[in-house]
Motif scaffolding. Sequence first.
Motif, mmCIF file in Angstrom:
data_model
loop_
_atom_site.group_PDB
_atom_site.id
_atom_site.type_symbol
_atom_site.label_atom_id
_atom_site.label_comp_id
_atom_site.label_asym_id
_atom_site.label_seq_id
_atom_site.Cartn_x
_atom_site.Cartn_y
_atom_site.Cartn_z
ATOM 1 N N ILE A 133 20.325 -19.778 -27.019
ATOM 2 C CA ILE A 133 20.356 -21.199 -26.687
ATOM 3 C C ILE A 133 19.890 -21.444 -25.259
ATOM 4 C CG2 ILE A 133 21.900 -23.194 -26.448
ATOM 5 C CD1 ILE A 133 23.512 -22.101 -28.774
ATOM 6 N N GLY A 134 20.003 -20.433 -24.422
ATOM 7 C CA GLY A 134 19.583 -20.592 -23.038
ATOM 8 C C GLY A 134 20.593 -21.307 -22.173
ATOM 9 N N ALA A 135 21.867 -21.276 -22.586
ATOM 10 C CA ALA A 135 22.955 -21.912 -21.839
ATOM 11 C C ALA A 135 24.228 -21.148 -22.147
ATOM 12 C CB ALA A 135 23.104 -23.379 -22.231
ATOM 13 N N PRO A 136 25.239 -21.204 -21.257
ATOM 14 C CA PRO A 136 26.466 -20.443 -21.488
ATOM 15 C C PRO A 136 27.176 -20.851 -22.774
ATOM 16 C CG PRO A 136 26.351 -21.225 -19.218
ATOM 17 C CD PRO A 136 25.250 -21.903 -19.960
ATOM 18 N N VAL A 137 27.527 -19.845 -23.589
ATOM 19 C CA VAL A 137 28.343 -20.041 -24.787
ATOM 20 C C VAL A 137 29.460 -19.004 -24.715
ATOM 21 C CG1 VAL A 137 28.384 -20.231 -27.303
ATOM 22 C CG2 VAL A 137 26.276 -20.747 -26.064
ATOM 23 N N PRO A 138 30.507 -19.261 -23.939
ATOM 24 C CA PRO A 138 31.522 -18.242 -23.691
ATOM 25 C C PRO A 138 32.297 -17.859 -24.938
ATOM 26 C CG PRO A 138 32.178 -20.361 -22.766
ATOM 27 C CD PRO A 138 30.757 -20.507 -23.187
ATOM 28 N N GLY A 139 32.558 -16.568 -25.063
ATOM 29 C CA GLY A 139 33.274 -16.038 -26.214
ATOM 30 C C GLY A 139 34.772 -16.226 -26.107
ATOM 31 N N GLY A 140 35.436 -16.053 -27.247
ATOM 32 C CA GLY A 140 36.876 -16.276 -27.313
ATOM 33 C C GLY A 140 37.685 -15.339 -26.449
ATOM 34 N N HIS A 141 37.150 -14.168 -26.095
ATOM 35 C CA HIS A 141 37.883 -13.234 -25.245
ATOM 36 C C HIS A 141 38.180 -13.831 -23.874
ATOM 37 C CE1 HIS A 141 33.547 -12.672 -24.647
ATOM 38 N NE2 HIS A 141 33.829 -12.332 -23.406
ATOM 39 N N ARG A 142 37.420 -14.828 -23.461
ATOM 40 C CA ARG A 142 37.656 -15.460 -22.163
ATOM 41 C C ARG A 142 38.829 -16.439 -22.217
ATOM 42 N NH1 ARG A 142 33.400 -14.422 -18.712
ATOM 43 N NH2 ARG A 142 31.474 -13.712 -19.700
ATOM 44 N N PHE A 143 39.281 -16.773 -23.420
ATOM 45 C CA PHE A 143 40.330 -17.771 -23.586
ATOM 46 C C PHE A 143 41.608 -17.176 -24.185
ATOM 47 C CE2 PHE A 143 36.115 -19.665 -24.036
ATOM 48 C CZ PHE A 143 36.129 -20.531 -22.947
ATOM 49 N N GLY A 144 41.715 -15.859 -24.134
ATOM 50 C CA GLY A 144 42.933 -15.199 -24.597
ATOM 51 C C GLY A 144 42.853 -14.600 -25.979
ATOM 52 N N ASP A 145 41.811 -14.903 -26.748
ATOM 53 C CA ASP A 145 41.647 -14.268 -28.055
ATOM 54 C C ASP A 145 41.101 -12.860 -27.885
ATOM 55 O OD1 ASP A 145 42.583 -16.128 -29.932
ATOM 56 O OD2 ASP A 145 40.759 -17.315 -29.771
ATOM 57 N N GLY A 146 41.370 -11.992 -28.848
ATOM 58 C CA GLY A 146 40.880 -10.628 -28.779
ATOM 59 C C GLY A 146 39.368 -10.575 -28.937
ATOM 60 N N PRO A 147 38.731 -9.557 -28.333
ATOM 61 C CA PRO A 147 37.276 -9.436 -28.468
ATOM 62 C C PRO A 147 36.813 -9.266 -29.909
ATOM 63 C CG PRO A 147 38.089 -8.048 -26.690
ATOM 64 C CD PRO A 147 39.292 -8.536 -27.432
ATOM 65 N N ASP A 148 37.711 -8.768 -30.794
ATOM 66 C CA ASP A 148 37.305 -8.546 -32.170
ATOM 67 C C ASP A 148 37.156 -9.844 -32.950
ATOM 68 O OD1 ASP A 148 40.088 -8.819 -31.837
ATOM 69 O OD2 ASP A 148 40.459 -7.969 -33.821
ATOM 70 N N THR A 149 37.614 -10.962 -32.383
ATOM 71 C CA THR A 149 37.411 -12.242 -33.054
ATOM 72 C C THR A 149 35.960 -12.689 -32.889
ATOM 73 O OG1 THR A 149 38.021 -13.524 -31.106
ATOM 74 C CG2 THR A 149 39.798 -12.932 -32.621
ATOM 75 N N LEU A 150 35.569 -13.651 -33.676
ATOM 76 C CA LEU A 150 34.204 -14.193 -33.605
ATOM 77 C C LEU A 150 34.289 -15.679 -33.252
ATOM 78 C CD1 LEU A 150 32.597 -12.402 -36.685
ATOM 79 C CD2 LEU A 150 32.063 -12.012 -34.271
ATOM 80 N N ARG A 151 34.814 -15.940 -32.051
ATOM 81 C CA ARG A 151 35.021 -17.320 -31.617
ATOM 82 C C ARG A 151 34.263 -17.571 -30.327
ATOM 83 N NH1 ARG A 151 41.464 -16.880 -32.863
ATOM 84 N NH2 ARG A 151 41.247 -16.928 -35.143
ATOM 85 N N VAL A 152 33.791 -18.803 -30.188
ATOM 86 C CA VAL A 152 33.080 -19.223 -28.976
ATOM 87 C C VAL A 152 33.457 -20.659 -28.656
ATOM 88 C CG1 VAL A 152 31.088 -17.678 -29.241
ATOM 89 C CG2 VAL A 152 31.059 -19.960 -30.308
ATOM 90 N N ARG A 153 33.330 -20.992 -27.383
ATOM 91 C CA ARG A 153 33.488 -22.384 -26.988
ATOM 92 C C ARG A 153 32.112 -23.018 -26.878
ATOM 93 N NH1 ARG A 153 35.634 -24.160 -21.146
ATOM 94 N NH2 ARG A 153 33.455 -23.652 -20.678
ATOM 95 N N LEU A 154 31.939 -24.125 -27.579
ATOM 96 C CA LEU A 154 30.707 -24.891 -27.511
ATOM 97 C C LEU A 154 30.888 -26.041 -26.520
ATOM 98 C CD1 LEU A 154 30.021 -25.144 -31.351
ATOM 99 C CD2 LEU A 154 29.177 -23.405 -29.755
ATOM 100 N N SER A 155 29.815 -26.412 -25.847
ATOM 101 C CA SER A 155 29.885 -27.461 -24.831
ATOM 102 C C SER A 155 28.761 -28.457 -25.015
ATOM 103 C CB SER A 155 29.789 -26.826 -23.439
ATOM 104 O OG SER A 155 29.638 -27.820 -22.445
ATOM 105 N N THR A 156 29.058 -29.699 -24.675
ATOM 106 C CA THR A 156 28.023 -30.730 -24.722
ATOM 107 C C THR A 156 27.070 -30.626 -23.534
ATOM 108 O OG1 THR A 156 29.433 -32.293 -23.523
ATOM 109 C CG2 THR A 156 29.562 -32.330 -25.924
ATOM 110 N N GLY A 157 27.434 -29.868 -22.515
ATOM 111 C CA GLY A 157 26.625 -29.784 -21.303
ATOM 112 C C GLY A 157 25.160 -29.463 -21.530
ATOM 113 N N PRO A 158 24.841 -28.432 -22.352
ATOM 114 C CA PRO A 158 23.435 -28.099 -22.557
ATOM 115 C C PRO A 158 22.625 -29.208 -23.222
ATOM 116 C CG PRO A 158 24.831 -26.251 -23.176
ATOM 117 C CD PRO A 158 25.739 -27.418 -22.931
ATOM 118 N N LEU A 159 23.291 -30.180 -23.863
ATOM 119 C CA LEU A 159 22.574 -31.265 -24.520
ATOM 120 C C LEU A 159 22.192 -32.383 -23.549
ATOM 121 C CD1 LEU A 159 24.765 -31.706 -27.740
ATOM 122 C CD2 LEU A 159 22.868 -30.132 -27.366
#
Length: 409
Positions: free
Chosen positions: A341-367
Amino acid sequence: MERTAPEGRGPAPFGPPASVPGLPVLPELAERLAGAAHGAGPEPVGGGRDVLEAACGYWSRRGLPTDTSHAAAAPGGEPLLLALLAATGGDVLVPRPCAAWYAPQARLLGRYAYHVPTPAECGGVPDPFALLETVRRVRREGGDPRALLLSVADDPSGTVAPPELMHEVCEAALDESLLIISDETFRDTVHDAGGTVLFSPAEMYSRDVVVIVDLGEALVPPGWPAAIARFPGTRRGGELHAATLDALAGLRAVCAGPVAAAVAHALGEPGPVTARLAAANRLHAVLAGALHRTATAAGVLVRPPQAGSHLYADLDPLRPALTDRGITDSVELEDHLTRRIGAPVPGGHRFGDGPDTLRVRLSTGPLLGGSDEQRLQALTAPDPLELPHVDEALRLFASACAELDGAPR
């Protein structure tokens, strides 16, 4: 505590996610900052009278009368929380997931931040029964939990906790003699102010709640670090206030004078400031809704956004297709989507979820666009989705989602 990604990939990145540019600075605030730039004297520790009186007015308009002797200001949410946790002592309980800046403050103090399971429908407020179970387990194991940190309008999920759940979790916390720290950073960013009911724990239990607000998410530009705190008007609240100021003094964490002048003006909520906030909320509601529709169409699990500029997406339904692409955890997913996407899409491990999860935070900023001109166009357009740069960014996101789903490129 450092965590390691699966299969020896090395340390998983747990620092704060990279930021994206915000909306252009409101001219009125820029003028206030520039007008105070000649002042060389430092602000007092905990904030000067102008800022504190403006903060008390801000809370009074929200049904939380406050005296300046029980208010404080600091250069950003991180040093304010760090000082407050230093004053509180002991360990802290936080939701899972939670804002990326919570746990690092406890770790800097040599304390533990214990994550409490938080169902997706609960916003930033943990399940009350899970909270009780976690507190009692931690105490049996020799821990010393003294505070619960929660958010009334959540980062990373962009959702708002139901009032009845807020009441239940506060009762559970107080039954265990925990101080409640209510992060209300996003309370003014609710998309549908008339339909979404948001309560502060301080409205229910004013004697046992400290409120903190990082102002860079609503009232002032994110690059101008400023935050405020409201302490209970009790003896314990006064002691916490004094100890927090001591910690801020030790950190030399004081607001810059020019920023303080702009913050005091913004906290007064004059017409241009409230108009900008309303326009920003409308914009983020439209863009977050578009991200939500695109992600769910690709089979991603994500709650409808209610506040702020973020959504929290669970791509576990796409795990087989992701595994075929060599993506097996949130660290790899973050790397892939950030490149794609060319913009930060931080993974769930940054928010307390384990790295084995498949979660990300999406942001309106890149739009919003890459320039102040494009971001201002998005802010003022009758329908920002019709702007070419917004449409292009959404198409790129949709293409990335389709690829992850295994759909033809």
